[in-house]
Every structure is written in structure tokens, then in C-alpha cells.
Design an enzyme around this catalytic site. Structure first.
Site, PDB file in Angstrom:
ATOM      1  N   GLY A 183      22.494  25.574  36.838  1.00 47.90           N
ATOM      2  CA  GLY A 183      23.025  24.462  38.021  1.00 47.90           C
ATOM      3  C   GLY A 183      24.045  23.460  37.180  1.00 47.90           C
ATOM      4  O   GLY A 183      24.337  23.925  35.677  1.00 47.90           O
ATOM      5  N   ARG A 241      23.695  38.818  36.581  1.00 49.51           N
ATOM      6  CA  ARG A 241      24.568  37.401  37.014  1.00 49.51           C
ATOM      7  C   ARG A 241      25.226  37.006  36.373  1.00 49.51           C
ATOM      8  O   ARG A 241      26.084  35.859  36.333  1.00 49.51           O
ATOM      9  CB  ARG A 241      23.134  36.136  36.926  1.00 49.51           C
ATOM     10  CG  ARG A 241      22.166  36.629  37.518  1.00 49.51           C
ATOM     11  CD  ARG A 241      21.149  36.118  37.525  1.00 49.51           C
ATOM     12  NE  ARG A 241      20.693  34.262  37.748  1.00 49.51           N
ATOM     13  CZ  ARG A 241      20.853  33.639  39.314  1.00 49.51           C
ATOM     14  NH1 ARG A 241      20.426  35.398  40.103  1.00 49.51           N
ATOM     15  NH2 ARG A 241      20.423  32.710  39.372  1.00 49.51           N
ATOM     16  N   CYS A 257      23.663  30.764  35.777  1.00 56.84           N
ATOM     17  CA  CYS A 257      22.491  31.769  33.947  1.00 56.84           C
ATOM     18  C   CYS A 257      20.846  32.483  35.351  1.00 56.84           C
ATOM     19  O   CYS A 257      21.406  32.383  36.488  1.00 56.84           O
ATOM     20  CB  CYS A 257      21.955  29.921  34.413  1.00 56.84           C
ATOM     21  SG  CYS A 257      23.322  28.701  33.718  1.00 56.84           S
ATOM     22  N   HIS A 295      64.497  45.133  56.573  1.00 49.44           N
ATOM     23  CA  HIS A 295      65.614  45.421  55.588  1.00 49.44           C
ATOM     24  C   HIS A 295      65.039  47.127  54.799  1.00 49.44           C
ATOM     25  O   HIS A 295      65.341  47.390  53.228  1.00 49.44           O
ATOM     26  CB  HIS A 295      65.978  44.450  53.908  1.00 49.44           C
ATOM     27  CG  HIS A 295      66.163  43.094  54.602  1.00 49.44           C
ATOM     28  ND1 HIS A 295      67.792  43.088  55.036  1.00 49.44           N
ATOM     29  CD2 HIS A 295      65.679  42.551  55.596  1.00 49.44           C
ATOM     30  CE1 HIS A 295      67.691  42.234  55.529  1.00 49.44           C
ATOM     31  NE2 HIS A 295      66.098  41.217  55.610  1.00 49.44           N
ATOM     32  N   LYS A 321      43.517  44.214  48.171  1.00 46.30           N
ATOM     33  CA  LYS A 321      42.446  44.801  48.243  1.00 46.30           C
ATOM     34  C   LYS A 321      42.349  45.918  48.492  1.00 46.30           C
ATOM     35  O   LYS A 321      41.029  46.999  48.314  1.00 46.30           O
ATOM     36  CB  LYS A 321      41.330  43.683  49.143  1.00 46.30           C
ATOM     37  CG  LYS A 321      41.561  41.910  48.700  1.00 46.30           C
ATOM     38  CD  LYS A 321      40.106  42.226  47.396  1.00 46.30           C
ATOM     39  CE  LYS A 321      40.708  42.229  46.423  1.00 46.30           C
ATOM     40  NZ  LYS A 321      41.569  41.358  45.728  1.00 46.30           N
ATOM     41  N   GLU A 380      48.082  40.169  48.672  1.00 43.75           N
ATOM     42  CA  GLU A 380      46.286  40.382  48.510  1.00 43.75           C
ATOM     43  C   GLU A 380      45.570  41.536  49.069  1.00 43.75           C
ATOM     44  O   GLU A 380      44.687  41.687  48.823  1.00 43.75           O
ATOM     45  CB  GLU A 380      45.949  39.204  48.828  1.00 43.75           C
ATOM     46  CG  GLU A 380      44.306  39.261  48.663  1.00 43.75           C
ATOM     47  CD  GLU A 380      43.214  39.172  47.138  1.00 43.75           C
ATOM     48  OE1 GLU A 380      45.059  39.806  46.221  1.00 43.75           O
ATOM     49  OE2 GLU A 380      42.408  39.391  46.715  1.00 43.75           O
ATOM     50  N   GLU A 384      43.041  48.848  46.022  1.00 44.31           N
ATOM     51  CA  GLU A 384      42.131  49.558  45.232  1.00 44.31           C
ATOM     52  C   GLU A 384      40.709  49.944  45.388  1.00 44.31           C
ATOM     53  O   GLU A 384      40.125  50.193  44.378  1.00 44.31           O
ATOM     54  CB  GLU A 384      42.306  47.937  44.326  1.00 44.31           C
ATOM     55  CG  GLU A 384      41.514  46.446  45.138  1.00 44.31           C
ATOM     56  CD  GLU A 384      41.386  45.339  43.550  1.00 44.31           C
ATOM     57  OE1 GLU A 384      41.271  46.065  42.377  1.00 44.31           O
ATOM     58  OE2 GLU A 384      41.320  44.345  44.605  1.00 44.31           O
TER      59      GLU A 384
HETATM   60  C1  AGP Z   1      42.237  42.501  41.766  1.00 45.30           C
HETATM   61  O1  AGP Z   1      41.167  42.243  42.911  1.00 45.30           O
HETATM   62  C2  AGP Z   1      42.100  43.494  40.815  1.00 45.30           C
HETATM   63  N1  AGP Z   1      40.672  43.236  40.361  1.00 45.30           N
HETATM   64  C3  AGP Z   1      43.096  42.990  39.502  1.00 45.30           C
HETATM   65  O2  AGP Z   1      44.416  42.957  40.130  1.00 45.30           O
HETATM   66  C4  AGP Z   1      43.067  41.645  38.530  1.00 45.30           C
HETATM   67  O3  AGP Z   1      42.860  40.447  39.883  1.00 45.30           O
HETATM   68  C5  AGP Z   1      43.846  41.279  37.885  1.00 45.30           C
HETATM   69  O4  AGP Z   1      43.401  42.419  36.676  1.00 45.30           O
HETATM   70  C6  AGP Z   1      43.782  39.864  36.656  1.00 45.30           C
HETATM   71  O5  AGP Z   1      42.160  39.442  36.280  1.00 45.30           O
HETATM   72  P1  AGP Z   1      42.292  38.483  35.814  1.00 45.30           P
HETATM   73  O6  AGP Z   1      42.195  37.874  37.000  1.00 45.30           O
HETATM   74  O7  AGP Z   1      40.728  37.918  35.299  1.00 45.30           O
HETATM   75  O8  AGP Z   1      43.581  37.918  34.788  1.00 45.30           O
END
Ligand code: AGP
Length: 611
Positions: free
Chosen positions: A100, A27, A2, A507, A488, A484, A491
Site C-alpha cells: 500500500g 502481481r 506488493c 483524403h 488494441k 488507441e 495487437e
Molecule cells: C500497447 O498495447 C503495446 N503493448 C505497445 O504499443 C506499448 O505501448 C509500447 O511498446 C510502449 O511500451 P512502454 O509504454 O512500456 O514504453
């Protein structure tokens, strides 16, 4: 989180407050409201944006030199006009805004209702204004004393501002666990969640400390602790630029959110566990406890990073709750004519709660009788509303498009879910659960430790910022971490990266390995470390360059890795919460060095609300 703005002085309060709320929009919020004091207590509040509130107030009286405003990020009570702040006492004389979570709000609410108070919202905040009113009526105390006594009863985090019709030349502010700044002007004072609404009026600010309160009048300011000890406040002269303040002093929202993870992981477990008694309390689970205990299968639907959190959950739930799990890309699940029965439980994971494919997958599963459990970060968003039950991650708004703190918050909740089901099924002994919970409680501090490798990681980023491809490898709980890490990187830096189960390399992907291919390997202490060491040797034999994430104190892996990043030791099932941190930082630094826009990467949206 908030946003809070308060003003007392000689100027018109409303324009200052509205502009201040606009400064705090970064925020993240779902509703906004103001209270203006000019003989009358005028309250204007609405679900929606600050601009919606402005339109709503356009033809209303707003003249006042005392007032406060609030942007709400819902934690208790869905976004709505009635749940928006400010909240007022039954006698209409007092109003409050709050940032909070009041953890003991239900017991206070119960007591206030017994004493005849009528509630007009579902929020935790409202209990506080009734408590202050009750104290004033019973003890005839001053406004600041009534607030102080009330706060002594509160368990949780707060940054509050209170104004009263009977005290038109006074504003009371207090904080514990949520930020608050007081701007010191000439004959005027400003109160806000951070300095961004204040800085254009004065650079002289006081950062209120935890468990402190401020009694602010037009020409005086007293600060004391809620134990009534007067403080001698230090007035800082701000050097920061506005832009920097919104990011909390970090250069980008993504970096701020990476560094918020000790807090967001803590907030996601706060009030839900107690390692001393082996207690886990996910309220959303209670009604469906039998369903989960007897489930023959759990389906998980999600997209992107949330799908990776779902993969971690697969290992957790099968490991600890002994229930078969299938993790599905929501976009595939919804179109492949899946077999779903009313016995099925579908866990939907989403930061935004608005991802179109995930929402559609839920609707399909619901239409076939499945029970939906939503894990989301945005209270009142579409996916929680479409779910039968769920648990919110309390990660706070995630502004950067690349998901970071939401991922670790999701994994935290999914860990609690797996352990809770395991406990209810008798699949985890109480002593073991106490050990696991104690290890989880230690994670926020260990994330802090992992963040301290930032400079080393930045140096590694410098070495590989021009690479054209990356391979990320992991096994077991760290296989989703590899995926993941690769997501990262690609993207935000636009470098192609693939995550793979380490053993799968033989493989196919091993054909890609050469001296130009950086290979990130999550090689932390655990039951299959020896296996992943063999995979590292296979890469080395083909001149691949190894960047290894290892458990601190490791000696084995560092003999063969070209670069090593250490993370603290923890339970094997909790390693994803730590191993992801250096991968977030590596991606961030490489992207910055490549001149990419890390907060708004090309072609991407924060929430994919279309197919
Ligand atoms: C992740 O860094 C991306 N921004 C993207 O893969 C994201 O996780 C995906 O679009 C799912 O979004 P959500 O968690 O809001 O459903």
C-alpha cells in the site's frame, strides 16, 4: 502491487512462505524478503526475484514456525536491498511487511527522527515499524494494541503483517485499502494478499475487511476493527482454482486490468489534487516549475500506446498551458537528427520504463541539454532513472501485453501536468480549474459506469469478430482514442485496423468503405460533434457500418449509427479516459472469440527492450 505471505503453526514456515511468494509473482515486483522468528528475528531480503532471495538464503538458518514474506512493487524508494521488506525497528525486536501507500509518511518520519529513531530505508513503510516501536516503548502496550494505535495515525492504504521477538507465538495483520486473506487451518494460520499462497493448505479463508486487524496465535484468531470492536468473522470455503485467483477471478490479466481502471485512475491522482482549493501537486514538477512555465516548446517521445497518450497530452497542454507541443515516435526522433536545445523540455512516457527507443531518445535529448520529465509505471526503471524529474503512474503492475490501465493512468497524469502548468502560467482561472478537477475526481465512478456496457459490447464483438478490416475515426481529443482503439484491436485479435482523424477520411481511406467495413466512430458530445456527424453521413452514404461511441442521452448520432455504445458525459478534455474503455472491451471480446491469446499476443513483448 506488493505480495504478502505470513504463517504461524506447526510446520516449517520458510518453505511455505517462499512458495507463497512464488504464487504471488504474477502481481509484479522488483524485490523480495522474509522474516523468520525462532528465538532470533532473522531477516533476509534482496532486490531481484524470489529465486535470487532463495539463492541468497540457501546456506542460512531458516528453521522457524512463525514467519512472513514480501514481494515489493516499489512506490516510495527505488528497488534496492535496503528498501526491500521486511523493515525492522531500531531495537531489532519488531519487523513489518506492507502493501500500500502511507500518504502521511513524511510527517510521521519527521516526528520519529525527532524522537531519535534511525531510518535505514527510503520507504514509506519503515515509518510504521518505528511508530509501533515508539508506542510500545512509551506505553508498554501489548503488540496488537501498539499496532492498533499506530494505524489510527496512518493516512493511506495498507495491508501489513507485524511480528515481534517478544511475542514469538503471535502474528498481527491489518488492512485498509489493500487486500488481505487469512487461511484457517488445523492448528495453523496463513496470511496472504490473496488466496493463491493459501489454497493448497486450506480452502477455509477469511477476507479481512477494511480497517480490520487480526491477532493470530497458534490456536486462536481474534479479529477486531482498529477502533477496537471485536468482529465475528465469516469463514468462506473457496471454490476458485489457483489460476483464477491470480487473475482476481477474471479470465485474463487484460480483462482484470481493464476493470482495475477506476482504481488505477484514482490511485494516479490520489494525494495529488484537491478540487475544493484548486490544488494540483505533482512533486516532480516543483523543481522545474520555472522551466515549464517559460518553455517555448515541449517535446514528447514515446512508443505505441504511450505515444497515443502523448497525443492526448498535445491537445491538453496546448489547450490549457498554451505551450507548443511536438509528439514524436521515439524510434524516429532518435535518428532524424532533431533540433534540440537546452530550452527544450522532453516528456518521456513509458509504462515499462525500459523501452529501448524511448530510452535512446531521452539520452539524445539529454546530450543536447534538454530537460527530461519521465512518466512511468515502474518505479526505479531505466527511464525514470535517466530523467531529471517525473511522475509515476500508480497503476500497479500491468501484466497483459496490451496496455490498458497504464494508458488511462498516463492520460490522468498528463492531464494534471497540463492543468498544473496552465495554472502556474495563469492560463487557467482558479474557478475553472476547480471545475475541471471536480470533473476529474468523478472519472473513476464514470469509468465504472462505462464498464457496465460490457455485455452490449460483447454482442457487437460477436457481430464483427470475422471482419477483415476496421476503421477507427475520431476528432480532437478523440483522434488519439481512435488510434488507441485500432492498436488494441490489431495487437490482440490480428484484424487489420486503422485509426484516422475523421476528416482525413476524405483524403483516401473513404475508398475502403463498403458494407463489409465496420467503422468505429468516437462521436461524443463536444465542440466538433456536428463535424463528426457529417463524417458519419459520408460513411453511411457508402454503406459503411457504424459503431458509434456516444455520450449517454445522445439522440442525434444514434439515428444514423448501426450500433451505439454510451459513455457518461464529462469535460471534453477528459473524454479519452472514458471513450477508451469500450474500445478496450471490444478488442478483448473479439480477440477471445477468435481464439487469440489476449495476455500474450503473437510476436509481441510487454516491454520492447531492443531496437
Ligand atoms: C500497447 O498495447 C503495446 N503493448 C505497445 O504499443 C506499448 O505501448 C509500447 O511498446 C510502449 O511500451 P512502454 O509504454 O512500456 O514504453
Amino acid at each position: 502491487m506488493c505480495g504478502i505471505v505470513g504463517y504461524i503453526g506447526f510446520r516449517e514456515a520458510y518453505p511455505i512462505i517462499i512458495k507463497g511468494l512464488q504464487r504471488l509473482e504474477y502481481r509484479g515486483y522488483d524485490s523480495a524478503g522474509v522474516a523468520l522468528l525462532n528465538g532470533e528475528m532473522r531477516i533476509y531480503k534482496k532486490q531481484g526475484k524470489v529465486s535470487d532471495l532463495e539463492a541468497f538464503v540457501a546456506d542460512q538458518p531458516t528453521s522457524a514456525t512463525v514467519g512472513m514474506g514480501h514481494t515489493r512493487w516499489a512506490t516510495h524508494g527505488a528497488p534496492s536491498d535496503r528498501n526491500s521488506h521486511p523493515h525492522t525497528s531500531n531495537n531489532g525486536k519488531l519487523s513489518i511487511i506492507h502493501n500500500g501507500i502511507i500518504e502521511n509518511y513524511s510527517s510521521i518520519k519527521e516526528e520519529m527522527i525527532k524522537r531519535g529513531h534511525v531510518f535505514n530505508s527510503d520507504t514509506d513503510t519503515e515509518v510504521l515499524i518505528h511508530l509501533i516501536e515508539d508506542i510500545q516503548e512509551k506505553t508498554n502496550q501489548t503488540l496488537d494494541e501498539s499496532v492498533r494505535i499506530a494505524l489510527k495515525e496512518v493516512v493511506g492504504a495498507y495491508a501489513i503483517v507485524v511480528i515481534s521477538k517478544d511475542h514469538p507465538d503471535e502474528i498481527i495483520a491489518a488492512r485498509k485499502g489493500s487486500p488481505m486473506v487469512i487461511g484457517v487451518g488445523e492448528g495453523e494460520y496463513f496470511i496472504a494478499s490473496d488466496a493463491s499462497p493459501i489454497i493448497e493448505y486450506t480452502k477455509n479463508v477469511i477476507f479481512l475487511n477494511d480497517s480490520e486487524m487480526a491477532i493470530v496465535k497458534r490456536d486462536s484468531l481474534v479479529i477486531k476493527t482498529i477502533d477496537n470492536v471485536v468482529q465475528d468473522p465469516y469463514i468462506h470455503e473457496l471454490e476458485l482454482q489457483l489460476e483464477m485467483i491470480e487473475k482476481g477471478g477474471y479470465e485474463h490479466f487484460m480483462l482484470k486490468e481493464i476493470y482495475e481502471q477506476p482504481r488505477s485512475i484514482y490511485d494516479s491522482m490520489r494525494g495529488r489534487i484537491n478540487s475544493k482549493d484548486g490544488f494540483i501537486g505533482l512533486s516532480g514538477l516543483n523543481e522545474y516549475e520555472e522551466k515549464f512555465k517559460n518553455a517555448e516548446r515541449i517535446l514528447i517521445v514515446a512508443c505505441g500506446t504511450s505515444w497515443h497518450a502523448g497525443l492526448v497530452a498535445e491537445y491538453l497542454i496546448e489547450d490549457y498551458a498554451r505551450i507548443p507541443v511536438e509528439v514524436e515516435y521515439a524510434s524516429e526522433f532518435r535518428y532524424r537528427n532533431p533540433i534540440i536545445t537546452e530550452k527544450d523540455i522532453v516528456i518521456a512516457i513509458s509504462q515499462s520504463g525500459e523501452t529501448a527507443d524511448s530510452l535512446a531518445a531521452i539520452e539524445l535529448a539529454k546530450s543536447k541539454g534538454a530537460t527530461i520529465f519521465g512518466i512511468c509505471n515502474v518505479v526505479g526503471s531505466s527511464i525514470p532513472r535517466a530523467s531529471n524529474a517525473g511522475a509515476y503512474t500508480h497503476a500497479g503492475p500491468e501484466i497483459g501485453v496490451a496496455s490498458t490501465k497504464a494508458f488511462t493512468a498516463q492520460v490522468t497524469i498528463l492531464t494534471l501536468l497540463a492543468w498544473s502548468i496552465g495554472q502556474k502560467k495563469g492560463a487557467i482561472k482558479k474557478t475553472r480549474l476547480m471545475e475541471l478537477l471536480s470533473a476529474l475526481e468523478a472519472i473513476p465512478a464514470k469509468v465504472e459506469k462505462a464498464l457496465q456496457s460490457n455485455d452490449e459490447i460483447k454482442a457487437i464483438a460477436e457481430r464483427f469478430k470475422d471482419a477483415h478490416n476496421f476503421l477507427y475515426l475520431g476528432r480532437g481529443y478523440n483522434f488519439p482514442v481512435a488510434l488507441e482503439g485500432a492498436l488494441k484491436l490489431k495487437e490482440i485479435s490480428y484484424i487489420h485496423a486503422e485509426g484516422y482523424p475523421a476528416a482525413e477520411m476524405k483524403h483516401g481511406p473513404i475508398a475502403l468503405i463498403d458494407e463489409n467495413m465496420p467503422v468505429v466512430v468516437v462521436a461524443t458530445k463536444g465542440t466538433i460533434l456536428e463535424k463528426i456527424i457529417s463524417n458519419i453521413q459520408e460513411v453511411k452514404a457508402r454503406k459503411g457500418v457504424i459503431i458509434a461511441i456516444v455520450t449517454e442521452g445522445d439522440v442525434e448520432v444514434r439515428k444514423m449509427a448501426d450500433y451505439v455504445i454510451e459513455i457518461p458525459e464529462t469535460e471534453e478534455c477528459l473524454v479519452p479516459l472514458l471513450a477508451t474503455i469500450p474500445l478496450q472491451l471490444l478488442s478483448y471480446h473479439i480477440a477471445i472469440m477468435r481464439g487469440c491469446n489476449v495476455d500474450q499476443p503473437r510476436n509481441l513483448a510487454k516491454s520492447v527492450t531492443v531496437e
